[in-house]
Design an enzyme around this catalytic site. Structure first.
Site, PDB file in Angstrom:
ATOM      1  N   HIS A  80       0.844  -1.210   0.000  1.00 15.06           N
ATOM      2  CA  HIS A  80       0.000   0.000   0.000  1.00 15.06           C
ATOM      3  C   HIS A  80       0.877   1.257   0.000  1.00 15.06           C
ATOM      4  CE1 HIS A  80      -3.013   2.956   1.029  1.00 15.06           C
ATOM      5  NE2 HIS A  80      -2.367   3.236   2.138  1.00 15.06           N
ATOM      6  N   ASP A 103       2.240   1.761  -3.449  1.00 17.38           N
ATOM      7  CA  ASP A 103       1.171   2.263  -4.319  1.00 17.38           C
ATOM      8  C   ASP A 103       0.922   3.743  -4.058  1.00 17.38           C
ATOM      9  OD1 ASP A 103       0.792  -0.216  -5.474  1.00 17.38           O
ATOM     10  OD2 ASP A 103      -0.977  -0.714  -4.263  1.00 17.38           O
TER      11      ASP A 103
END
Length: 116
Positions: free
Chosen positions: A82, A85
């Site tokens: 995450h 990203d």
């Protein structure tokens, strides 16, 4: 390095990446808002600060990648995925904001020339 220490390291680095990337996004957004009011000096200052933050996030990510290249094995971490990203998304967003600020400069300049 024992597994729990590596896991804690990855969590810490993930949070650093998310924090710095988030700061970068906020600064880039502020830069765009300043540019919309023709305050390009403030916009540039905000972009410079945003670039510094995104660099800090990128450096944190790079440290983990370099450790893996040296043989350190980390378990898969959804939080780290995450964070990566987030970093890449905000990095792209920053690039777009910088381009939009350049477009605003051109538009405002043309507007001024048209009104003369």
């Amino acid at each position: 390095m024992e597994k729990s220490t590596k896991s804690k390291e990855l969590i810490s680095v993930s949070m650093q990446i998310i924090m710095h990337a988030g700061n970068s996004k906020n600064l880039a957004s502020s830069a765009f808002e300043a540019a919309k009011t023709k305050n390009f000096k403030k916009a540039q200052e905000q972009i410079d600060s945003a670039r510094s933050e995104i660099t800090s996030a990128h450096n944190a990510q790079t440290n983990i990648i370099q450790s893996e290249a040296k043989g350190v094995v980390y378990d898969y971490s959804p939080l780290f995925a995450h964070a990566q990203d987030t970093l890449m998304t905000i990095s792209s967003e920053m690039n777009n904001i910088e381009r939009m600020i350049e477009v605003l400069k051109i538009l405002f300049e043309k507007e001024e020339n048209y009104n003369e």
